[in-house]
Design a protein around this motif. Structure first.
Motif, PDB file in Angstrom:
ATOM      1  N   ALA A  47       2.642  11.114  -8.704  1.00 32.34           N
ATOM      2  CA  ALA A  47       1.664  11.616  -9.914  1.00 32.34           C
ATOM      3  C   ALA A  47       0.964  12.329 -10.226  1.00 32.34           C
ATOM      4  O   ALA A  47       0.608  13.726 -11.168  1.00 32.34           O
ATOM      5  N   VAL A  48       0.545  12.975  -8.734  1.00 34.09           N
ATOM      6  CA  VAL A  48       0.134  14.690  -8.564  1.00 34.09           C
ATOM      7  C   VAL A  48       0.692  15.545  -8.065  1.00 34.09           C
ATOM      8  O   VAL A  48       0.391  16.489  -8.118  1.00 34.09           O
ATOM      9  N   ALA A  51       0.842  -0.768   0.139  1.00 37.22           N
ATOM     10  CA  ALA A  51      -0.394  -0.469  -0.013  1.00 37.22           C
ATOM     11  C   ALA A  51       0.686   1.302   0.363  1.00 37.22           C
ATOM     12  O   ALA A  51       0.427   2.237  -0.316  1.00 37.22           O
ATOM     13  N   MET A  52       2.030   1.638   0.843  1.00 40.00           N
ATOM     14  CA  MET A  52       2.703   2.663   0.529  1.00 40.00           C
ATOM     15  C   MET A  52       3.305   2.573  -0.501  1.00 40.00           C
ATOM     16  O   MET A  52       3.691   3.686  -0.694  1.00 40.00           O
ATOM     17  N   SER A  53       3.980   1.083  -1.130  1.00 38.05           N
ATOM     18  CA  SER A  53       4.379   1.770  -2.415  1.00 38.05           C
ATOM     19  C   SER A  53       3.466   2.032  -3.442  1.00 38.05           C
ATOM     20  O   SER A  53       4.300   3.149  -4.251  1.00 38.05           O
ATOM     21  N   LEU A  54       2.225   1.798  -3.592  1.00 38.44           N
ATOM     22  CA  LEU A  54       0.870   2.397  -4.431  1.00 38.44           C
ATOM     23  C   LEU A  54       0.891   3.994  -4.085  1.00 38.44           C
ATOM     24  O   LEU A  54       0.702   4.475  -4.416  1.00 38.44           O
ATOM     25  N   ASN A  55       1.147   4.430  -2.407  1.00 41.59           N
ATOM     26  CA  ASN A  55       0.389   5.485  -2.562  1.00 41.59           C
ATOM     27  C   ASN A  55       1.718   6.516  -2.508  1.00 41.59           C
ATOM     28  O   ASN A  55       1.456   7.702  -3.125  1.00 41.59           O
ATOM     29  N   PHE A  56       3.095   6.232  -2.400  1.00 42.00           N
ATOM     30  CA  PHE A  56       4.208   6.675  -3.483  1.00 42.00           C
ATOM     31  C   PHE A  56       3.978   7.108  -4.317  1.00 42.00           C
ATOM     32  O   PHE A  56       3.575   7.947  -5.747  1.00 42.00           O
ATOM     33  N   ILE A  57       3.123   6.189  -5.288  1.00 43.13           N
ATOM     34  CA  ILE A  57       2.868   6.251  -7.103  1.00 43.13           C
ATOM     35  C   ILE A  57       2.597   7.274  -7.158  1.00 43.13           C
ATOM     36  O   ILE A  57       2.398   7.786  -7.843  1.00 43.13           O
ATOM     37  N   GLY A  58       1.391   7.096  -6.332  1.00 41.00           N
ATOM     38  CA  GLY A  58      -0.274   8.547  -6.417  1.00 41.00           C
ATOM     39  C   GLY A  58       0.553   9.579  -6.538  1.00 41.00           C
ATOM     40  O   GLY A  58      -0.626  10.371  -6.584  1.00 41.00           O
ATOM     41  N   PHE A  59       1.006   9.458  -4.458  1.00 42.95           N
ATOM     42  CA  PHE A  59       1.169  10.932  -4.797  1.00 42.95           C
ATOM     43  C   PHE A  59       2.563  11.619  -5.455  1.00 42.95           C
ATOM     44  O   PHE A  59       2.136  12.963  -5.709  1.00 42.95           O
TER      45      PHE A  59
END
Length: 506
Positions: A313-314, A303-311
């Motif tokens: 992107a924005v 979850a933390m890995s995908l959290n950074f990817i989304g973070f």
């Protein structure tokens, strides 16, 4: 401790290399006594006496004397891992990689043009942001349901249905620009994305379960292959979407990419036929499955890995504005980050297959990410001004670390579920592991952009990355504590096994 049986299979360990390879391998056997945890199978250790140890609360038996119905991992490895993939295995891997690529491409294709189209119909950024986020939310909600369903329903059918429904919903999304009003446009977009998210969850959960079953001797490599193609789809999706949009307008990219998904569903239906026995046990409870401390740490790493990817992107594009870069250069920086993640993924998978502990590799991933988080801002306590080359290098470190965490967390959960927690080595467990992976994946992907936008508005980019760094360090600390605690338990139960024979003798 050994099991005496009139029919046994003796295996000799002749070299130090074999001892090293067999140090942490186990095999399950139906005919041995039920263990302390009341499982239907008992764990058998392949380690020679010199290396023997008790794994937490399981009975450990020497491999030298086993009933005939027990197949050792060594025998299985000799039968399966010595040669290359069969042609049929290669076909399965190609078709599932194809599906993962186009699923990811269809998710990301609208990024270059959809916000503009939505604003032209009166939609606000919050409204069309929900169109992006609802997809990940639906995967997070429905993946556990499909994980339970796999125990009783063919995962192949879920793959076929998932690709076909996803293809139709993607094509349908391309017709929604004919709606003139903002509210009806957004409502219909959200509705179609909900269907697309459910279909994608069905395909991806089932495809990873199939990989686990069909590639038992090379799970990590096969899993990392799917991850690589999914990552390539996320990278190339916006490029394909933007090019087709410029060529033929709003509808064309959705029709074309949706057609590729439909083609994948038809190809799997025609070319793959997998015989999968339904589980003899009830499908597991997802909440109980994920409540284990080791599994929960793996889920948080994902979850933390995908959290950074989304973070990222924005927030990254606003951070790069200070360098006055062209859109092409900004896009290239995003591609460098994504390409690093996609290219290095198979290497982490190979390291797992070579016997290196997945959780120890995950620690390396956390450390690599920590280096990146320190300098991408950079942090306020580092007396350096933001520099473009430093941001690029930091993104490379983060890409390397995220690839490690995503691969090792999946493999670690699978190994722990079967070898430590006593889950059956069948589709019911594979489905739960896949469901955990995609639920954690999508929760992180849903939270990341939301959290990133909020933090960017309130405390700025450099302080925002400090929040990400602190969360990363907390999870790293918890993982280290978990490994230390588990090793102490192993030593404790080993000492009990060594003392018990002396007590019985006296």
């Amino acid at each position: 401790m050994t099991i005496q049986s009139p029919n046994v299979e003796s295996l000799k360990i002749s070299s130090k290399e074999e001892k090293r390879k067999w140090r942490k391998k186990f095999v399950r056997c139906e005919s041995l006594p039920i263990d302390l945890n009341q499982n239907q199978t008992t764990i058998i250790s392949e380690k020679p006496p010199k290396y023997s140890q008790t794994i937490e609360r399981y009975h450990i038996y020497n491999i030298d004397e086993l009933p005939d119905d027990c197949q050792s991992p060594t025998a299985a490895a000799a039968a399966n891992s010595g040669g290359p993939m069969t042609g049929y295995q290669l076909l399965i891997l190609i078709l599932l990689s194809y599906g993962n690529f186009w699923i990811a491409a269809c998710v990301s294709l609208q990024a270059p043009f959809f916000p503009k189209e939505a604003e032209s119909k009166g939609a606000t950024p919050t409204e069309y942001g929900l169109v992006f986020g609802i997809y990940e939310l639906m995967i997070a909600i429905t993946s556990p349901l499909f994980g339970k369903l796999i125990a009783n329903v063919s995962p192949l059918a879920l793959c076929e249905l998932g690709l076909v429904v996803s293809g139709f919903s993607t094509a349908l999304f391309g017709l929604l620009d004919r709606l003139n009003f903002g509210v009806s446009f957004i409502i219909m977009c959200i509705g179609v994305r909900i269907i697309e998210g459910i279909a994608s969850a069905a395909f991806m959960t089932a495809s990873y379960a199939i990989i686990t079953k069909e590639f038992t001797d090379r799970i990590a490599t096969s899993f990392s292959t799917l991850q690589t193609f999914f990552g390539l789809g996320l990278i190339l999706g916006p490029t394909l979407g933007g090019a087709l949009y410029q060529l033929g307008g709003y509808m064309l990219p959705f029709i074309v990419l949706g057609s590729f998904l439909l083609l994948g569903g038809v190809a799997i239906f025609l070319l793959i036929e997998i015989e999968i026995k339904t589980s003899q046990q009830k499908s597991g409870n997802f909440l109980e499955f994920i409540s284990d401390s080791g599994t929960l740490l793996d889920a948080l790493a994902i979850a933390m890995s995908l959290n950074f990817i989304g973070f990222n992107a924005v927030t990254l594009e606003p951070h790069l504005r200070q360098f006055n870069l062209s859109p092409l250069l900004i896009g290239s920086i995003f591609i460098i980050f994504g390409a690093t993640h996609a290219i290095i993924t198979p290497i982490w998978g190979k390291l797992c297959e070579n016997g290196i502990s997945p959780k120890k590799l995950c620690i390396i991933g956390y450390l690599l990410c920590t280096v990146g988080y320190l300098f991408i801002g950079p942090q306020f306590f580092i007396p350096i001004e933001p520099q473009l080359w430093l941001i690029v290098v930091s993104l490379i470190f983060i890409g390397l670390g995220l690839a490690s965490k995503l691969i090792t967390a999946f493999i670690s959960t699978l190994n722990d579920s079967i070898n430590r927690r006593g889950f059956p080595d069948d589709m019911s467990t594979y489905g739960l592991v896949s469901a955990m992976y995609f639920s954690a994946n999508s929760i992180g992907a849903f939270i990341g952009p939301t959290l990133g936008g909020f933090l960017l508005d309130t405390i700025g980019y450099r302080n925002s990355t400090l929040v990400i760094l602190i969360i990363d360090l907390i999870l790293l600390t918890l993982l280290v504590i978990y490994l230390i605690t588990r090793n102490r338990k192993r030593r404790y139960f080993k000492s009990i096994d060594e003392i018990q024979p002396l007590l019985q003798y006296n």
